[in-house]
Design a protein around this motif. Structure first.
Motif, PDB file in Angstrom:
ATOM      1  N   ASP A 122      39.225  37.571  24.956  1.00 47.71           N
ATOM      2  CA  ASP A 122      37.880  37.138  25.329  1.00 47.71           C
ATOM      3  C   ASP A 122      37.787  37.002  26.854  1.00 47.71           C
ATOM      4  OD1 ASP A 122      35.208  35.881  24.568  1.00 47.71           O
ATOM      5  OD2 ASP A 122      36.122  34.321  25.822  1.00 47.71           O
ATOM      6  N   GLU A 123      36.891  37.767  27.465  1.00 52.35           N
ATOM      7  CA  GLU A 123      36.781  37.783  28.921  1.00 52.35           C
ATOM      8  C   GLU A 123      36.383  36.430  29.491  1.00 52.35           C
ATOM      9  OE1 GLU A 123      34.677  40.336  32.512  1.00 52.35           O
ATOM     10  OE2 GLU A 123      34.547  41.050  30.453  1.00 52.35           O
ATOM     11  N   ALA A 124      35.439  35.750  28.864  1.00 53.37           N
ATOM     12  CA  ALA A 124      34.994  34.450  29.381  1.00 53.37           C
ATOM     13  C   ALA A 124      36.145  33.441  29.397  1.00 53.37           C
ATOM     14  CB  ALA A 124      33.834  33.922  28.543  1.00 53.37           C
ATOM     15  N   THR A 125      36.982  33.471  28.379  1.00 49.96           N
ATOM     16  CA  THR A 125      38.126  32.561  28.325  1.00 49.96           C
ATOM     17  C   THR A 125      39.144  32.907  29.402  1.00 49.96           C
ATOM     18  OG1 THR A 125      37.779  32.342  25.940  1.00 49.96           O
ATOM     19  CG2 THR A 125      39.878  31.560  26.806  1.00 49.96           C
ATOM     20  N   LEU A 127      38.509  34.372  32.291  1.00 52.90           N
ATOM     21  CA  LEU A 127      37.931  33.970  33.577  1.00 52.90           C
ATOM     22  C   LEU A 127      37.973  32.457  33.762  1.00 52.90           C
ATOM     23  CD1 LEU A 127      34.917  36.442  33.734  1.00 52.90           C
ATOM     24  CD2 LEU A 127      37.036  36.526  35.081  1.00 52.90           C
ATOM     25  N   ALA A 128      37.745  31.715  32.693  1.00 49.05           N
ATOM     26  CA  ALA A 128      37.827  30.249  32.776  1.00 49.05           C
ATOM     27  C   ALA A 128      39.251  29.814  33.103  1.00 49.05           C
ATOM     28  CB  ALA A 128      37.361  29.618  31.460  1.00 49.05           C
TER      29      ALA A 128
END
Length: 142
Positions: A122-125, A127-128
């Motif tokens: 998951d890209e958002a994870t 990046l976070a």
């Protein structure tokens, strides 16, 4: 996120977002025709990345588009070449498409003795995680 392209060829695009401190290395779907071509690709990338301080930046290696390959010569070269790139950065994470990709990245990291490799689908994870790593806080990986 505003970013500038640092490097681009048939095999990958590397962009830098100075505001977030994120360097994104995104593989394309083009396969390396030879190990020598892969070495030349990483040598050029390393030359370009030598122009800034990686301690101030985090690296996201997005390999979702990369064609699958697991022959021994390729894996040995990847473990060595990518490993020498990763150690320079404050933090890094891999973004993969599949569970098989996750296992391959973890296995290659283990072969080079990497103590901890963060792999995400998951890209958002991802990046976070990198944002928090840059800020000095922690987040659980996927």
């Amino acid at each position: 996120m505003p970013s500038k392209t640092l490097f681009a060829d048939d095999y990958a695009v590397a962009t830098l977002d100075d505001d977030s401190g994120l360097l994104r290395y995104a593989r394309t779907a083009t396969a390396y025709p030879t190990i020598e071509r892969m070495r030349a690709h990483y040598a050029e990338l390393t030359r370009v990345l030598a122009t800034f301080d990686p301690e101030k930046h985090c690296l996201l290696l997005d390999v979702r588009a990369a064609p699958p390959r697991n022959d021994e010569a390729f894996e040995t070269e990847v473990a060595t070449t990518v490993g020498s790139l990763l150690v320079r950065f404050r933090a890094h994470a891999f973004l993969v498409k599949t569970a098989v990709g996750n296992l391959q990245v973890r296995r290659l990291s283990a072969t080079r003795g990497a103590p901890e490799t963060r792999v995400f689908t998951d890209e958002a994870t991802a990046l976070a995680y990198l944002s928090q790593a840059r800020a000095g806080t922690s987040i659980a990986d996927e």
